[in-house]
Design a protein around this motif. Structure first.
Motif, PDB file in Angstrom:
ATOM      1  N   LYS A  37       0.817  -1.224   0.000  1.00  0.00           N
ATOM      2  CA  LYS A  37       0.000   0.000   0.000  1.00  0.00           C
ATOM      3  C   LYS A  37       0.850   1.274   0.000  1.00  0.00           C
ATOM      4  O   LYS A  37       0.312   2.378  -0.082  1.00  0.00           O
ATOM      5  CB  LYS A  37      -0.897   0.020   1.241  1.00  0.00           C
ATOM      6  N   CYS A  38       2.168   1.128   0.151  1.00  0.00           N
ATOM      7  CA  CYS A  38       3.016   2.319   0.286  1.00  0.00           C
ATOM      8  C   CYS A  38       2.975   3.144  -0.999  1.00  0.00           C
ATOM      9  O   CYS A  38       3.131   2.608  -2.095  1.00  0.00           O
ATOM     10  CB  CYS A  38       4.451   1.901   0.611  1.00  0.00           C
ATOM     11  N   ILE A  39       2.771   4.467  -0.852  1.00  0.00           N
ATOM     12  CA  ILE A  39       2.703   5.346  -2.026  1.00  0.00           C
ATOM     13  C   ILE A  39       4.017   6.086  -2.243  1.00  0.00           C
ATOM     14  O   ILE A  39       4.109   6.962  -3.095  1.00  0.00           O
ATOM     15  CB  ILE A  39       1.530   6.340  -1.908  1.00  0.00           C
ATOM     16  N   GLY A  40       5.042   5.738  -1.440  1.00  0.00           N
ATOM     17  CA  GLY A  40       6.378   6.292  -1.663  1.00  0.00           C
ATOM     18  C   GLY A  40       6.471   7.788  -1.432  1.00  0.00           C
ATOM     19  O   GLY A  40       6.921   8.534  -2.308  1.00  0.00           O
ATOM     20  N   CYS A  41       6.063   8.246  -0.256  1.00  0.00           N
ATOM     21  CA  CYS A  41       6.167   9.681   0.070  1.00  0.00           C
ATOM     22  C   CYS A  41       7.641  10.107  -0.013  1.00  0.00           C
ATOM     23  O   CYS A  41       8.533   9.295   0.239  1.00  0.00           O
ATOM     24  CB  CYS A  41       5.690   9.947   1.494  1.00  0.00           C
ATOM     25  N   ASP A  42       7.883  11.375  -0.341  1.00  0.00           N
ATOM     26  CA  ASP A  42       9.267  11.865  -0.410  1.00  0.00           C
ATOM     27  C   ASP A  42       9.968  11.651   0.930  1.00  0.00           C
ATOM     28  O   ASP A  42      11.120  11.243   0.992  1.00  0.00           O
ATOM     29  CB  ASP A  42       9.291  13.361  -0.757  1.00  0.00           C
ATOM     30  N   TYR A  94       0.090   8.191  11.397  1.00  0.00           N
ATOM     31  CA  TYR A  94       0.786   9.132  10.509  1.00  0.00           C
ATOM     32  C   TYR A  94       1.094   8.591   9.115  1.00  0.00           C
ATOM     33  O   TYR A  94       1.483   9.350   8.236  1.00  0.00           O
ATOM     34  CB  TYR A  94       2.068   9.639  11.188  1.00  0.00           C
ATOM     35  N   CYS A  95       0.924   7.276   8.883  1.00  0.00           N
ATOM     36  CA  CYS A  95       1.185   6.748   7.538  1.00  0.00           C
ATOM     37  C   CYS A  95       0.020   7.135   6.621  1.00  0.00           C
ATOM     38  O   CYS A  95      -1.123   6.740   6.870  1.00  0.00           O
ATOM     39  CB  CYS A  95       1.331   5.231   7.574  1.00  0.00           C
ATOM     40  N   VAL A  96       0.313   7.886   5.559  1.00  0.00           N
ATOM     41  CA  VAL A  96      -0.775   8.362   4.691  1.00  0.00           C
ATOM     42  C   VAL A  96      -1.284   7.259   3.764  1.00  0.00           C
ATOM     43  O   VAL A  96      -2.351   7.375   3.173  1.00  0.00           O
ATOM     44  CB  VAL A  96      -0.328   9.589   3.854  1.00  0.00           C
TER      45      VAL A  96
HETATM   46  S1  SF4 Z   1       4.290   7.304   5.273  1.00  0.00           S
HETATM   47 FE1  SF4 Z   1       3.393   5.307   4.699  1.00  0.00          FE
HETATM   48  S2  SF4 Z   1       2.866   5.570   2.548  1.00  0.00           S
HETATM   49 FE2  SF4 Z   1       4.309   7.221   3.032  1.00  0.00          FE
HETATM   50  S3  SF4 Z   1       6.344   6.385   2.533  1.00  0.00           S
HETATM   51 FE3  SF4 Z   1       5.975   5.935   4.690  1.00  0.00          FE
HETATM   52  S4  SF4 Z   1       5.112   3.849   4.697  1.00  0.00           S
HETATM   53 FE4  SF4 Z   1       4.906   4.653   2.610  1.00  0.00          FE
END
Ligand code: SF4
Ligand code: SF4
Length: 426
Positions: free
Chosen positions: A325-330, A370-372
């Motif tokens: 599900k990770c969207i790869g935030c900066d 906090y994980c978006v």
């Molecule tokens: S906050 Fe969550 S969605 Fe964003 S990079 Fe980290 S693990 Fe991935």
């Protein structure tokens, strides 16, 4: 009917002692089948949480005898320790005391709790000594080479904690939250394991006395007495044990908005000597009050809640984790703010990698808030606060105590009592 410690020790020797973990005992109360006084000899209680008073006393060989006269400063993995009290520098070794809250001069995200965990995992650490003669000695060592490593907790197993909310309009840095706690009065942070805490089950310290045997981070130790700032209303304990015999699962570092902290795990057996001691063991989470204060200033008492709201029905396990599900935030908000550094986020060959170290995870809940991308899910629950007749619903976003680890150490103690390797000493 009364029992004596000798009766219970005899039963331990004969293998017919009736011992319960506090969690199982509380569960049986809820299920309406609690063992009677006659059916229980010992209940093991425990807690795991941030315990800032944790320090360790080391004797470390740093050079050949005669190579320097006196140490002025010493750093372990960059964390300053206090030299002394005994001088042995002419023999090439340094005595020192290091705090679990000490912070590395080289890495602001590293402190004493992380150092204790690294040592117990068998890692080498860097030692730097500044001598009065103006020399700097650098060496490496590890727990096998360190001659003495003993832990003293000056404020452990605190009975009365406070929960915190932010009613103001600015984020506040505090040891009670893993990052600056945002304004908005929609989150709550708390500490304490509620109805399994040893002092909650023996509030008058009928049996948790000086010299009582305990487990501190898995190592057999002793109650030295009352901890700093302990009072009849808000007691805590001073504890001691051999650090070399500790288990790294039970102790580690925890980053807060004010810097590094340290968590410990404590288990204390309550011998059920009489009906009064038994009756104290009947306390449940919902009976244990918890003050709620504003995180700004810490002392502004807003309202009261209880540990039933904090723990009952909520998930004490580790987060459910779905890397896909990770969207790869900066910038990964979880990697940045996980207080135990249990999450690593990286890109390899154009692929997003997220790793969760379940063993290091504390189950605090910060990641699920906090994980978006909803990579982490943990039901830490909501609490309803009544303030001047109005209900406020707040999300429990930061648990600074870990009931899962506390359950592990109290079950560990049950096993040791059952196999006869742990007996009472008084
Ligand atoms: S906050 Fe969550 S969605 Fe964003 S990079 Fe980290 S693990 Fe991935
Ligand atoms: S629950 Fe999440 S934020 Fe908390 S320690 Fe575990 S991985 Fe880190």
């Amino acid at each position: 009917m009364e029992r004596t410690i000798e009766n219970i020790n005899e039963k331990i020797e004969n293998g017919d002692v009736q011992v319960y973990s506090a969690s199982d005992f509380k569960e049986s109360i809820r299920n309406g089948d609690v063992p009677s006084f006659e059916e229980v000899d010992v209940v093991t209680c425990g807690t795991c949480g941030i315990m800032s008073g944790t320090s360790a006393i080391f004797n470390i060989i740093v050079s050949e005898p005669g190579s320097f006269k006196k140490a002025n400063k010493i750093y372990l993995n960059g964390i300053p320790a206090q030299v002394g009290p005994c001088p042995n520098e002419l023999l090439g070794s340094v005595d020192c005391i290091i705090n679990g809250t000490g912070r590395s001069k080289d890495d602001i995200n590293y402190g004493g709790g992380f150092l204790f965990n690294d040592l117990l995992k068998g890692k080498d650490i860097e030692v730097e000594v500044e001598t009065y003669e103006g020399k700097t000695i650098r060496t490496t060592t590890n727990l096998d080479e360190i001659v003495t490593a003993h832990m003293i907790g000056t404020r452990n197993a605190f009975k009365n904690y406070t929960a915190f909310v932010n009613t103001g309009d600015k984020p506040i840095n505090s040891i009670f939250y893993a990052k600056p706690m945002e304004s908005g009065f929609d989150k709550i942070s708390f500490s304490g394991c509620g109805d399994i805490n040893p002092l909650q089950n023996d509030p008058k310290r009928n049996v948790i006395k000086m010299g009582a045997k305990i487990l501190l981070n898995g190592s057999e130790g002793l109650v030295l007495g009352s901890g700093t700032r302990s009072s009849d209303e808000a007691p805590n304990l001073m504890l001691s044990a051999d650090l070399k015999k500790m288990d790294p699962y039970y102790i580690g570092g925890f980053m807060t908005g004010m810097g590094p902290e340290v968590y410990d795990s404590v288990a204390i057996p309550i011998p059920v000597l009489n009906e009064g001691i038994y009756n104290n063991l009947l306390v449940l989470n919902e009976d244990v009050p918890l003050k709620v204060a504003d995180i700004k200033g810490r002392s502004y008492h807003i309202t009261d809640t209880d540990y039933g709201q904090m723990w009952n029905g909520h998930d004490i396990n580790r987060p459910k984790f779905d890397e896909g599900k990770c969207i790869g935030c900066d910038v990964c908000a979880v990697e940045e703010n996980c207080p135990t550094n249990s999450v690593k986020h990286m890109i390899q060959n154009n692929k997003i990698i997220v790793e969760l170290d379940n063993e290091a995870c504390f189950g605090c809940g910060i990641c699920s808030t906090y994980c978006v991308g909803n990579v982490f899910e943990l039901d830490t629950g909501m609490a309803n606060l009544n303030i001047d007749g109005e209900n406020h619903s707040v999300h429990i976003t930061s648990r600074q105590s870990d009931r899962l680890r506390a359950n592990h150490i109290i079950n560990d103690l049950v096993d040791r009592i059952n196999d006869g390797s742990f007996k009472f000493s008084y």
